[in-house]
Write a protein that holds these residues in place. Structure first.
Motif, PDB file in Angstrom:
ATOM      1  N   ARG A 272       0.835  -1.206   0.000  1.00 55.32           N
ATOM      2  CA  ARG A 272       0.000   0.000   0.000  1.00 55.32           C
ATOM      3  C   ARG A 272       0.863   1.246   0.000  1.00 55.32           C
ATOM      4  O   ARG A 272       0.576   2.216  -0.683  1.00 55.32           O
ATOM      5  N   LYS A 273       1.937   1.209   0.786  1.00 53.91           N
ATOM      6  CA  LYS A 273       2.832   2.361   0.865  1.00 53.91           C
ATOM      7  C   LYS A 273       3.449   2.648  -0.503  1.00 53.91           C
ATOM      8  O   LYS A 273       3.491   3.776  -0.952  1.00 53.91           O
ATOM      9  N   GLU A 274       3.900   1.579  -1.146  1.00 49.51           N
ATOM     10  CA  GLU A 274       4.519   1.733  -2.467  1.00 49.51           C
ATOM     11  C   GLU A 274       3.530   2.294  -3.482  1.00 49.51           C
ATOM     12  O   GLU A 274       3.828   3.222  -4.214  1.00 49.51           O
ATOM     13  N   SER A 275       2.339   1.712  -3.527  1.00 49.52           N
ATOM     14  CA  SER A 275       1.366   2.153  -4.521  1.00 49.52           C
ATOM     15  C   SER A 275       0.897   3.576  -4.190  1.00 49.52           C
ATOM     16  O   SER A 275       0.536   4.329  -5.067  1.00 49.52           O
ATOM     17  N   GLY A 276       0.932   3.940  -2.917  1.00 52.81           N
ATOM     18  CA  GLY A 276       0.568   5.293  -2.526  1.00 52.81           C
ATOM     19  C   GLY A 276       1.535   6.309  -3.102  1.00 52.81           C
ATOM     20  O   GLY A 276       1.127   7.344  -3.614  1.00 52.81           O
ATOM     21  N   LYS A 277       2.807   5.990  -3.071  1.00 56.50           N
ATOM     22  CA  LYS A 277       3.834   6.869  -3.642  1.00 56.50           C
ATOM     23  C   LYS A 277       3.621   7.004  -5.140  1.00 56.50           C
ATOM     24  O   LYS A 277       3.683   8.078  -5.697  1.00 56.50           O
TER      25      LYS A 277
END
Ligand SMILES: [Zn+2]
Length: 130
Positions: A36-41
């Motif tokens: 989720r963190k990666e896709s958020g970036k």
């Protein structure tokens, strides 16, 4: 070949059911959190930066003369998004222009048609304080 936990920070061997992907609940939660963190970036980079640049490019392409009007739908069809701006500027008449870098626009009505009046950023705009 033994299967291992899909959490990259772990890689413990997996035992039990073949459809198991993680060695523990912790690894499963952590894995999805990282994703989720990666896709958020990714989302942030694409929608804000890229949209601002795209907006600027569209405005510039239509406004080679420095000042012009264009149908609102025409810009929107090119994926222009008026919610993404870098700043705004108000002239002495109180009209607010929205800017994407050096390219500015303002909604106007012309013969009942929604249009944008396009302008370009000028040095004197920096000097005006309201
Ligand atoms: Zn694990």
């Amino acid at each position: 070949m033994p299967r291992t936990c899909e959490n990259e920070n772990c890689s413990n061997p997996l035992k039990g059911r073949v459809d198991r992907k993680f060695c523990s609940v912790y690894c499963k939660t952590d894995y999805h959190y990282q994703k989720r963190k990666e896709s958020g970036k990714e989302y942030f980079k694409k929608t804000v930066d890229d949209q601002l640049r795209l907006n600027r490019r569209i405005l510039r392409d239509y406004n080679l003369a420095g000042k012009t009007t264009v149908r609102k739908t025409e810009l929107l069809n090119k994926e222009f998004n008026p919610r993404f701006i870098t700043h705004w500027w108000k002239n002495q008449e109180g009209d607010t222009y929205l800017f994407c870098y050096d390219q500015g626009f303002k909604e106007v009505k012309d013969n009942d048609k929604q249009k944008y009046l396009l302008i370009q950023w000028q040095d004197y705009m920096n000097r005006q304080v309201f």
